[in-house]
Design an enzyme around this catalytic site. Structure first.
Site, PDB file in Angstrom:
ATOM      1  N   LYS D  97       0.877  -1.016   0.021  1.00 32.44           N
ATOM      2  CA  LYS D  97      -0.044  -0.267  -0.068  1.00 32.44           C
ATOM      3  C   LYS D  97       0.885   1.277  -0.064  1.00 32.44           C
ATOM      4  O   LYS D  97       1.600   1.460   1.096  1.00 32.44           O
ATOM      5  CB  LYS D  97      -0.847  -0.026   1.110  1.00 32.44           C
ATOM      6  CG  LYS D  97      -1.845   1.171   1.134  1.00 32.44           C
ATOM      7  CD  LYS D  97      -2.872   1.379   2.324  1.00 32.44           C
ATOM      8  CE  LYS D  97      -3.534   2.756   2.320  1.00 32.44           C
ATOM      9  NZ  LYS D  97      -3.789   3.212   3.599  1.00 32.44           N
ATOM     10  N   GLY D 158      -8.555  10.392   9.449  1.00 33.31           N
ATOM     11  CA  GLY D 158      -8.839  10.739  11.021  1.00 33.31           C
ATOM     12  C   GLY D 158      -9.969  11.578  11.248  1.00 33.31           C
ATOM     13  O   GLY D 158     -10.449  11.964  12.343  1.00 33.31           O
ATOM     14  N   ALA D 184      -9.705   6.079   4.157  1.00 36.57           N
ATOM     15  CA  ALA D 184      -9.592   7.305   4.937  1.00 36.57           C
ATOM     16  C   ALA D 184     -10.779   8.103   5.140  1.00 36.57           C
ATOM     17  O   ALA D 184     -11.779   8.220   3.963  1.00 36.57           O
ATOM     18  CB  ALA D 184      -8.614   8.514   4.419  1.00 36.57           C
ATOM     19  N   GLY D 185     -11.329   8.367   6.127  1.00 36.38           N
ATOM     20  CA  GLY D 185     -12.747   9.432   6.499  1.00 36.38           C
ATOM     21  C   GLY D 185     -13.789   8.405   6.845  1.00 36.38           C
ATOM     22  O   GLY D 185     -14.728   8.974   7.393  1.00 36.38           O
ATOM     23  N   ASN D 206      -9.753   1.527   9.650  1.00 35.07           N
ATOM     24  CA  ASN D 206      -8.896   1.371  10.695  1.00 35.07           C
ATOM     25  C   ASN D 206      -9.177   2.154  12.058  1.00 35.07           C
ATOM     26  O   ASN D 206      -9.852   1.412  12.988  1.00 35.07           O
ATOM     27  CB  ASN D 206      -7.288   1.863  10.232  1.00 35.07           C
ATOM     28  CG  ASN D 206      -6.379   1.397  11.518  1.00 35.07           C
ATOM     29  OD1 ASN D 206      -6.576   0.807  12.468  1.00 35.07           O
ATOM     30  ND2 ASN D 206      -5.063   1.264  11.058  1.00 35.07           N
ATOM     31  N   THR D 207      -8.775   3.191  12.185  1.00 37.76           N
ATOM     32  CA  THR D 207      -9.372   4.083  13.464  1.00 37.76           C
ATOM     33  C   THR D 207     -10.697   3.673  14.103  1.00 37.76           C
ATOM     34  O   THR D 207     -10.923   3.678  15.257  1.00 37.76           O
ATOM     35  CB  THR D 207      -9.273   5.624  13.240  1.00 37.76           C
ATOM     36  OG1 THR D 207      -8.461   5.949  12.139  1.00 37.76           O
ATOM     37  CG2 THR D 207      -9.095   6.356  14.590  1.00 37.76           C
TER      38      THR D 207
END
Lengths: 255, 255, 255, 255
Positions: D97, D158, D184-185, D206-207
């Protein structure tokens, strides 16, 4: 997933569905079965009350499925009360989804007539589920009047726009002591998940399932989305803070 | 720019302002003068009715500026009617901005009490301007009750979020036969222009001017934005179609 | 209002306009004059280079108006450089709006070719104004390459959707040491005001003026909106905090 | 649900996950197992290459889970290529990645260096999955350069904001001949469902899982949401039309 209790009845599914717009009653029954829904609205006007075996009702005779007659088509509290009484007699249930929309173009609910009808129907022993604008004060007043749940709209009916009333739904959910069921505007599973993540107790979905190319598969998709959103809510969502709260002191009304 | 007429009075400015949250009355007067506003709300509770020369009112004695007392702080129709009567006596005007918000946290307006108070105040000869949720059916009922304008909110008061009720404002503007004044949520000049482009007849702005680092310059910015938005509306806007209309047949309520 | 300086030239208007889509050159000239714009893009391909008195250029011979040739229609850096050279000769200006869009359907700009062309054109002494995606890193690289401004898009060209790239524009504005001109997507005066309130240095508007029912009135509306937004920015806007910043620690990339 | 194929490998789960921000490696492993994810990113810098039994890697030794090393922390194409080579040696995989973000504050990807690194890594036999801005033209160029997928961002990393690049994702999905993975997001399951409904081939989360109060339950919620969104996409979604297409003729770039 915590079960949902309304008027003493326990629901294991938080997805409520409807019966309109399906291409056939058989397809409708199949989609409802796959949705896992235990509460299904049906318009009184679509039931043939004079026939011993109405085709629509026969198809809704599914295990675990409860009927929720609605007052669709009425324009005043008086008409709504009358429709609810007819439905009670015909369908043998004292549950009613209250819909009063004087305007035929946008089908927006009438706040004043809805409150009036709720007061009257509660007195008459109905379990009242009013469909209303996402108006936090009205929701509190319906709660005080004895409504079993409130059903604020997410967007204009049929718009498939998702939760454009988001900021108001957030306030309603925060303040309500009765279940909040988001109704109207939910056009995709992600919209349903979104409502559940915010802490709505259930959602009502009809067109988005009925008008899909494959209603059965779409019913399954909604079932999963509602469970996903609820699970996320219970798991504790990080992230997006309540923006309506963040930006304003709100200590006093302005002049 | 077409002038706006409310209850027989002609306004050349479509920007209404307020008097709260300014750091001084002198600054307030200066900002209002630069805003060009001809209608300025004032909370009855902030006026010292026993003093012959109240400082706030003295500063509002500006050429072309009309006072619009509001009922901020009341929680019921009855209290609102009483407040309006007091204001009429104290400020020598039968105009009133009706604000009924039982909840101190979000200051959301009460639809039922607002309609009731409107009916009563109209009977008593008031020019009634009710502040309400962006509820299309309620707006029609207030119109039928004799309200001079409707003042739907763009967003929760103090949120500075702009027109999050956009889809409902669109319907309200389309259906209304009385002026529509967007109130609450307008935090930046672009929000005011946005409302005017949609066809709102006027906007009410308070905090965004009062709480700016430079309220006088901000008042000028809002003045220009309102004129810009109105001019664009009159010039014929290409482009963004009404999405609420586009996606849905809306021929019948669902069941 | 603080004047804007680009490559040593001072602009008193922060509204840049275009010349396409007007129903006549006379109407175009009238609208541009009323817009107050001092910088007007013109597509090289629309100018008849062999005619001593091109009708389009004759109409653009307005006091205070500077021409900004654009490379519309090219697909590579090489073609762009060639087009810029032709424009310099034909229009006697070393300013160029760089547009490289290989895809004819959405007209999205090519980041790699645009950077390459910028590097080459800067070497050749051009004042380069590249039209690009709202990509913060690309903007920094164009700045390092010597671009005079960056022109990130607010939304797909022709969509009239306003600033859907808002969060990225915010980062670009925060990080840029050269003027940021928002281009594309601005469909209404409120969108232009919105960009200026955020701190954009200027906006470019074409279709929204040219395609209005009344382009002259619309040009005036945009002129006011841009001044309003800039004034608000300079006056200090309270309210909406940068949400992108608020929600995330962003201390480290995730894995 | 149709399986997803990337570089000849078949995936039955369309949810890719990450390994950062978990409170322990054991919890991470448990959450990943419950997510059903078959592709898990791991930052090379977090692996102890000198230890025979790295604790992180030991925990990732799960049935059906493939590792996807990422180049997080690099700032140029050159550094990225070097990091990919190290990862290939250490983790025995030629998948990578690609993340190149020169700016430490917003971690926005660099379009030019990413394209350059992709070209080089493809030459060296890597399966390249580049993380990029939602830039349609860049996506096409990466495809031409031999990228295995494109991984456009939904929102700043994030931010948990959902698909704020929606209109651009739509174009990317429409034009791409390789899988589109939204990265992302994505802060809530509804965001993941939303991406899948639009036709994205997979999402990377992920987060939102790692930082949940209950990461295992949240992993399950995301698993269901991704399946729900995909099923809805395959079932045929009625409703929301592509607004970017609807409003504009887009026949020619403006000047």
């Amino acid at each position: 997933m915590k079960p949902l209790v309304i008027a003493g009845k326990t629901f294991h599914s938080r997805l409520f569905t409807g019966t309109g717009k399906f291409s056939s009653n058989a397809l409708m029954a199949d989609a409802i079965a796959h949705s896992g829904s235990e509460l299904v609205t049906v318009a009184l006007k679509r039931v043939d009350l004079d026939t011993p075996h109405d085709d629509l009702l026969d198809h809704l005779n599914l295990p675990g499925v409860n009927l929720l007659p609605n007052t669709s088509g009425v324009r005043t509290a008086k008409e709504a009360v009358f429709a609810a009484q007819m439905a009670r007699e015909a369908l043998h249930t004292n549950w009613v989804k209250l819909e009063i929309h004087p305007d035929a173009r946008y089908l927006m609910p009438d706040p004043v007539e809805t409150l009036k009808a709720t007061e009257e129907l509660v007195k008459q022993g109905f379990v009242v589920m009013p469909y209303i604008h996402a108006d936090p004060v009205l929701c509190k007043r319906l709660e005080e009047a004895g409504a079993a749940v409130v059903m604020p709209l997410g967007a204009p009916i049929g718009s498939n726009s998702g939760l454009i009333t988001r900021e108001f739904l957030r306030i309603i959910i925060e303040q309500s002591n009765i279940p909040v069921v988001v109704d109207a505007g939910i056009g995709r599973p992600s919209h349903a998940a979104d409502a559940m993540e915010m802490g709505a107790d259930a959602v009502l979905v009809n067109t988005a399932i009925a008008a899909a190319a494959n209603p059965v598969a779409m019913a399954e998709a909604f079932k999963m989305a509602v469970e996903s959103g609820r699970r996320a809510y219970e798991a504790g969502l990080p992230g997006i803070s309540n923006k309506a709260h963040a930006t304003s002191p709100l200590t006093a009304f302005l002049d």
